[in-house]
Design a protein around this motif. Structure first.
Motif, PDB file in Angstrom:
ATOM      1  N   GLY A 157       0.780  -1.200  -0.106  1.00 46.04           N
ATOM      2  CA  GLY A 157       0.033  -0.003  -0.051  1.00 46.04           C
ATOM      3  C   GLY A 157       0.863   1.121  -0.047  1.00 46.04           C
ATOM      4  O   GLY A 157       0.547   2.034  -0.837  1.00 46.04           O
ATOM      5  N   GLU A 158       2.054   1.212   0.821  1.00 43.90           N
ATOM      6  CA  GLU A 158       2.833   2.443   0.773  1.00 43.90           C
ATOM      7  C   GLU A 158       3.641   2.462  -0.367  1.00 43.90           C
ATOM      8  O   GLU A 158       4.086   3.679  -0.464  1.00 43.90           O
ATOM      9  N   GLY A 159       3.923   1.420  -1.302  1.00 46.17           N
ATOM     10  CA  GLY A 159       4.857   1.464  -2.260  1.00 46.17           C
ATOM     11  C   GLY A 159       4.422   2.376  -3.385  1.00 46.17           C
ATOM     12  O   GLY A 159       3.403   2.920  -3.284  1.00 46.17           O
ATOM     13  N   GLN A 160       5.250   2.410  -4.250  1.00 48.00           N
ATOM     14  CA  GLN A 160       5.165   3.331  -5.552  1.00 48.00           C
ATOM     15  C   GLN A 160       4.492   2.631  -6.672  1.00 48.00           C
ATOM     16  O   GLN A 160       3.953   2.854  -7.848  1.00 48.00           O
ATOM     17  N   ASP A 161       4.407   1.168  -6.631  1.00 44.82           N
ATOM     18  CA  ASP A 161       3.980   0.293  -7.724  1.00 44.82           C
ATOM     19  C   ASP A 161       2.241   0.159  -7.951  1.00 44.82           C
ATOM     20  O   ASP A 161       1.642  -0.309  -6.978  1.00 44.82           O
ATOM     21  N   PRO A 162       1.707   0.823  -8.828  1.00 43.97           N
ATOM     22  CA  PRO A 162       0.281   0.966  -8.980  1.00 43.97           C
ATOM     23  C   PRO A 162      -0.384  -0.511  -8.888  1.00 43.97           C
ATOM     24  O   PRO A 162      -1.562  -0.508  -8.133  1.00 43.97           O
ATOM     25  N   THR A 163       0.219  -1.303  -9.391  1.00 39.91           N
ATOM     26  CA  THR A 163      -0.538  -2.759  -9.286  1.00 39.91           C
ATOM     27  C   THR A 163      -0.480  -3.465  -7.991  1.00 39.91           C
ATOM     28  O   THR A 163      -1.444  -3.887  -7.365  1.00 39.91           O
ATOM     29  N   LEU A 164       0.539  -3.132  -7.164  1.00 39.44           N
ATOM     30  CA  LEU A 164       0.690  -3.533  -5.827  1.00 39.44           C
ATOM     31  C   LEU A 164      -0.232  -2.795  -5.013  1.00 39.44           C
ATOM     32  O   LEU A 164      -0.884  -3.508  -3.936  1.00 39.44           O
ATOM     33  N   ASN A 165      -0.258  -1.515  -5.219  1.00 45.36           N
ATOM     34  CA  ASN A 165      -1.170  -0.494  -4.645  1.00 45.36           C
ATOM     35  C   ASN A 165      -2.636  -1.160  -4.535  1.00 45.36           C
ATOM     36  O   ASN A 165      -3.463  -1.466  -3.727  1.00 45.36           O
ATOM     37  N   GLY A 166      -2.979  -1.575  -5.987  1.00 45.83           N
ATOM     38  CA  GLY A 166      -4.372  -1.820  -6.160  1.00 45.83           C
ATOM     39  C   GLY A 166      -4.616  -3.295  -5.335  1.00 45.83           C
ATOM     40  O   GLY A 166      -5.553  -3.321  -4.836  1.00 45.83           O
ATOM     41  N   VAL A 167      -3.538  -4.220  -5.142  1.00 47.66           N
ATOM     42  CA  VAL A 167      -3.919  -5.505  -4.385  1.00 47.66           C
ATOM     43  C   VAL A 167      -4.084  -5.201  -3.104  1.00 47.66           C
ATOM     44  O   VAL A 167      -4.888  -5.660  -2.313  1.00 47.66           O
ATOM     45  N   ALA A 168      -3.103  -4.303  -2.526  1.00 45.94           N
ATOM     46  CA  ALA A 168      -3.304  -3.740  -1.103  1.00 45.94           C
ATOM     47  C   ALA A 168      -4.501  -3.235  -0.825  1.00 45.94           C
ATOM     48  O   ALA A 168      -5.410  -3.617   0.370  1.00 45.94           O
ATOM     49  N   LEU A 169      -5.167  -2.575  -1.828  1.00 43.03           N
ATOM     50  CA  LEU A 169      -6.435  -1.663  -1.357  1.00 43.03           C
ATOM     51  C   LEU A 169      -7.675  -2.712  -1.430  1.00 43.03           C
ATOM     52  O   LEU A 169      -8.352  -2.751  -0.394  1.00 43.03           O
ATOM     53  N   ASP A 170      -7.556  -3.742  -2.306  1.00 39.23           N
ATOM     54  CA  ASP A 170      -8.523  -4.820  -2.385  1.00 39.23           C
ATOM     55  C   ASP A 170      -8.492  -5.702  -1.116  1.00 39.23           C
ATOM     56  O   ASP A 170      -9.456  -5.955  -0.414  1.00 39.23           O
ATOM     57  N   THR A 171      -7.391  -5.952  -0.657  1.00 40.84           N
ATOM     58  CA  THR A 171      -7.066  -6.724   0.409  1.00 40.84           C
ATOM     59  C   THR A 171      -7.602  -6.045   1.930  1.00 40.84           C
ATOM     60  O   THR A 171      -8.195  -6.529   2.551  1.00 40.84           O
ATOM     61  N   LEU A 172      -7.372  -4.617   1.802  1.00 38.20           N
ATOM     62  CA  LEU A 172      -7.978  -3.763   3.003  1.00 38.20           C
ATOM     63  C   LEU A 172      -9.287  -3.913   2.865  1.00 38.20           C
ATOM     64  O   LEU A 172      -9.877  -4.033   4.192  1.00 38.20           O
ATOM     65  N   ALA A 173      -9.821  -3.626   1.803  1.00 40.69           N
ATOM     66  CA  ALA A 173     -11.428  -3.681   1.757  1.00 40.69           C
ATOM     67  C   ALA A 173     -12.058  -4.982   2.318  1.00 40.69           C
ATOM     68  O   ALA A 173     -12.986  -4.934   2.925  1.00 40.69           O
ATOM     69  N   ILE A 174     -11.229  -6.186   1.897  1.00 39.84           N
ATOM     70  CA  ILE A 174     -11.593  -7.266   2.344  1.00 39.84           C
ATOM     71  C   ILE A 174     -11.594  -7.503   4.212  1.00 39.84           C
ATOM     72  O   ILE A 174     -12.537  -8.007   4.745  1.00 39.84           O
ATOM     73  N   LEU A 175     -10.365  -7.078   4.311  1.00 35.01           N
ATOM     74  CA  LEU A 175     -10.256  -7.249   6.073  1.00 35.01           C
ATOM     75  C   LEU A 175     -11.196  -6.333   6.692  1.00 35.01           C
ATOM     76  O   LEU A 175     -11.551  -6.655   7.761  1.00 35.01           O
ATOM     77  N   ALA A 176     -11.310  -5.039   6.204  1.00 34.97           N
ATOM     78  CA  ALA A 176     -12.142  -3.925   7.032  1.00 34.97           C
ATOM     79  C   ALA A 176     -13.674  -4.429   6.680  1.00 34.97           C
ATOM     80  O   ALA A 176     -14.554  -3.936   7.459  1.00 34.97           O
ATOM     81  N   SER A 177     -14.001  -5.326   6.044  1.00 43.88           N
ATOM     82  CA  SER A 177     -15.549  -5.787   5.804  1.00 43.88           C
ATOM     83  C   SER A 177     -16.048  -6.390   7.113  1.00 43.88           C
ATOM     84  O   SER A 177     -17.154  -6.439   7.217  1.00 43.88           O
TER      85      SER A 177
END
Length: 506
Positions: A306-326
């Motif tokens: 999530g903190e990194g610069q790679d947009p692909t990895l940002n996207g995976v982190a966001l989707d995973t946070l959405a799952i965790l926070a559900s």
């Protein structure tokens, strides 16, 4: 009766002619006008030999017509009847050079496989099952998919499992697997599908050595295969017994270690997203707290990505946070990381404002999940937590989401409205809204929502506000009544133009 006779007659006419395409067209049209139920009464008496024999041609139009006719009539026949009367025809269909004929034969095979009595007939013709297995190695994915479906149906019976895994077919499966990487993973997909059906079927698949072979590929040298492999293993974790098996075999630990090892692997970005998704899926079905405590590297990686610069990895982190926070339990896991999560939220707020559209939408969806809190779980502590998260997103969070919601892109507009809807039933959210100048007017303004999706998203926001029991106190009666009127008028209400003109004149 009339109809039955006329279809019989049409079939007889086709025998007589040199070039049967016109007659086939007539028959095809006639069949489509007959309801399936009526066809069920007459179908068993129909002599289909002529249609099957007309498949032996290179004329595309003729093949397509025959496939359409057979598809219609065979649907009207009982699976057992097909298994007893058309095994040889299905077998020839599986050898036909045309994919549409193969798919017809495979879909009928899958139908017969659903019926326990028919499966027995089926297994008595060894060549048929062998050909179906060979179809997994076909060029066309659509053919392979149908073959996988047929075999996984056959494997739903004990007799089917015995035939596939205890007999000579096991070697056929292994032979087709050797075709290439793509086909090997089709076979793995089949194995996972069979395994997920029940603990017994998982036992058959494990004993045959397929699953341990799959697990070995997790740590193989080929990076791309590793990425495909992790997806397949993730699918095995969809069933409780599949997860238990992976835990017993040490696979979950292995994947955790791969995440740790990813540090020193320059190519890890190929397969790291898959490893993170694996744990994200595990957290949904298991317990976020259990997974995050047992495998601390999982959350570390999510934060890093999530903190990194790679947009692909940002996207995976966001989707995973959405799952965790559900779930509230997942929210509490994130809360425990303290300042780390607050910092990540600031980064997410920044991305929501500045990233490319697709990533912005994923940011907003994650924020919606992170901030949502079901009414029955709104304790003071949890409300304090979601409010502090909202404030961490930006120095001016209301302004941030308002500016996004006025963007001309429907996706962004709707996603921003969903963020507002997530905080609309929380008292602190209502206070932010009422203190944001002109916000209530913006909600009530129907002219800003141009399409159905936007109107629906706005309506959900209004509904969340009106249904809250603190709204009248915080918004005041007048605003509350106007919101209620909006809700009553529905999402697509349009005011009559005459009354608007009159108001202007008053």
């Amino acid at each position: 009766f009339n109809m039955a006779a006329s279809i019989q007659q049409l079939l007889a006419d086709i025998w007589e002619v040199e070039d049967p395409v016109d007659e086939l067209k007539t028959l095809n049209t006639a069949l489509l006008t007959v309801p399936l139920n009526s066809l069920k009464e007459t179908a068993p008496g129909l002599r289909l030999g002529v249609i099957f024999s007309l498949l032996n041609t290179s004329d595309r139009e003729q093949i397509n017509l025959c496939v359409s006719i057979l598809d219609r009539i065979l649907q009207a026949l009982e699976p057992v009847y097909i298994a007893q009367n058309f095994r040889e025809e299905l077998q020839r269909g599986l050898l036909h050079p045309d994919d549409s004929v193969k798919i017809l034969a495979l879909s009928q095979a899958a139908r017969t496989a659903e019926n326990p009595d028919a499966v027995t007939d089926f297994l008595n013709s060894p060549e048929l099952l062998r050909l179906i297995i060979q179809c997994i190695g076909g060029e066309q994915l659509s053919v392979a998919k149908q073959a996988i479906k047929a075999i996984s149906r056959i494997a739903e019976t004990k007799a089917g499992l015995d035939a596939i895994f205890m007999g000579s077919y096991l070697q056929d499966l292994k032979n087709v697997m050797a075709t290439d990487d793509i086909v090997r993973y089709r076979v793995y997909e089949l194995i996972v599908e069979i395994s997920n059906a029940s603990p017994v079927s998982l036992g058959y698949c494990a004993n045959s050595g397929f699953i341990s072979q799959l697990i070995t590929e997790l740590t193989g040298d080929d990076i791309l295969i590793r990425a495909t492999c992790i997806e397949t293993v993730t699918a095995l974790a969809h069933s409780i017994h599949g997860r238990q098996y992976l835990a017993q075999q040490g696979v979950i630990d292995k994947i955790s270690n791969m995440m740790i090892g990813a540090e020193s692997d320059p190519f890890s970005s190929f397969y790291l997203p898959g490893l993170v998704k694996f744990f994200g899926n595990l957290a949904i079905v298991d317990s976020p707290q259990h997974i995050c405590e047992h495998y601390p590297v999982f959350l570390e990686k999510v934060f890093e990505m999530g903190e990194g610069q790679d947009p692909t990895l940002n996207g995976v982190a966001l989707d995973t946070l959405a799952i965790l926070a559900s779930s509230v339990e997942g929210k509490q896991v994130l809360q425990k990381t303290g300042q780390k999560f607050q910092n990540l939220l600031k980064k997410i707020g920044h991305l929501a404002k500045n990233a490319p559209t697709e990533l912005r939408v994923r940011c907003l969806d994650a924020i919606t999940s992170i901030l949502s809190l079901p009414t029955d779980q709104q304790t003071d502590d949890l409300l304090g937590m979601t409010e502090s998260w909202f404030s961490s997103l930006s120095s001016q969070p209301m302004e941030l989401f308002r500016s996004i919601s006025t963007q001309p892109f429907t996706e962004l507009h709707c996603s921003a409205l969903r963020v507002f809807a997530a905080i609309a039933d929380q008292p602190w959210g209502q206070k932010f809204m009422i203190n944001s100048p002109g916000f209530v007017e913006y909600i009530l303004d129907r002219s800003v929502d141009h399409d159905k999706e936007s109107k629906d998203a706005k309506y959900e926001l209004v509904k969340a506000l009106v249904n809250s029991n603190t709204i009248a106190d915080i918004f005041g009666n007048q605003h509350y009544l106007r919101l209620r009127a909006y809700l009553r008028e529905g999402p697509y209400y349009v005011r009559a133009t005459a009354s608007v003109a009159l108001e202007g004149a008053e």
